[in-house]
Design an enzyme around this catalytic site. Sequence first.
Site, PDB file in Angstrom:
ATOM      1  N   SER A 179       0.889  -1.065   0.065  1.00  0.00           N
ATOM      2  CA  SER A 179       0.158  -0.047  -0.165  1.00  0.00           C
ATOM      3  C   SER A 179       0.897   1.293  -0.037  1.00  0.00           C
ATOM      4  O   SER A 179       1.929   1.424   0.543  1.00  0.00           O
ATOM      5  CB  SER A 179      -0.817   0.070   1.313  1.00  0.00           C
ATOM      6  OG  SER A 179      -1.610   1.267   1.491  1.00  0.00           O
TER       7      SER A 179
ATOM      8  N   TYR B  57      -2.350  -1.145  10.069  1.00  0.00           N
ATOM      9  CA  TYR B  57      -2.199  -1.483   8.323  1.00  0.00           C
ATOM     10  C   TYR B  57      -0.996  -0.984   8.054  1.00  0.00           C
ATOM     11  O   TYR B  57      -0.426  -1.619   7.062  1.00  0.00           O
ATOM     12  CB  TYR B  57      -3.581  -0.902   8.005  1.00  0.00           C
ATOM     13  CG  TYR B  57      -3.646  -0.790   6.568  1.00  0.00           C
ATOM     14  CD1 TYR B  57      -4.141  -2.103   5.750  1.00  0.00           C
ATOM     15  CD2 TYR B  57      -3.450   0.307   5.563  1.00  0.00           C
ATOM     16  CE1 TYR B  57      -4.352  -2.312   4.634  1.00  0.00           C
ATOM     17  CE2 TYR B  57      -3.418  -0.074   4.336  1.00  0.00           C
ATOM     18  CZ  TYR B  57      -4.006  -1.238   3.584  1.00  0.00           C
ATOM     19  OH  TYR B  57      -3.911  -1.259   2.264  1.00  0.00           O
TER      20      TYR B  57
END
Length: 253
Positions: A148, A162
């Site tokens: 990401s 995350y």
Amino acid sequence: MADLFSVAGKSVVITGGSRGIGAMLAEGFVKAGAEVVISARKPDELHARCEQLQALGNCTAMVADLSSQQGVLNFAEQLRAHTAQLDVLINNAGASWGADIDCFPESGWDKVMDLNLKSLFFLSQQLLPLLSASARADQPARIINIASVYGLVHSTLKTYSYSASKAAVIQLTRQLAADLAERHITVNAIAPGYFPSEMTAALDDSELVAGIPAGRMGQADDIAGTALFLSSRAANYMTGSTLVLDGGIVASR
């Protein structure tokens, strides 16, 4: 040139393939003539997606909960029973958790780390024999990890585990790439920005797009095309890289 970018006939596994980026990847590979296996935790959603993909090409569904080590082992066993070799493993399954730093729970930390990082490593480990069976110097097997942009830059979202997990995925990609190069297995990552998914569904699209220099969210062709390149002969010499696919978010920070 058509052969240079071809994945026709390749065996491809995509975890978390029933929705979001995973479903976009699966459709791209099926349309490109690959033999695709998709996994997900929810049977109804997974089989419905697989049925749609079977109308386009070769797709098999395998129910798997990769949030635990036993789930990883069970999925690897299913795959070994299904095929004797594997050309491409796409580690896409993931989760997120948001909470203020003062009350961020241990359960939210562990859930995200177990799925996004731990299961990625151990599934790759378990499938090394299948990947090695197809790997050749002139046509390496591939591992593609979905990271990401928030493994690279600060996120205003309070998704601490995350972001940390995706940064770890990027570093793990480098480590695996160096260690597996002699086995003719390339390992690369894709760091997507915002794509329509369950994770972004609760966010304000207009606010998201305002922060993207390209002026739009990612589309299916964007993510599928990048993964198809990494899986093709065109990327034989690329390993240990993270391709940022974000419409300019990281570049503008």
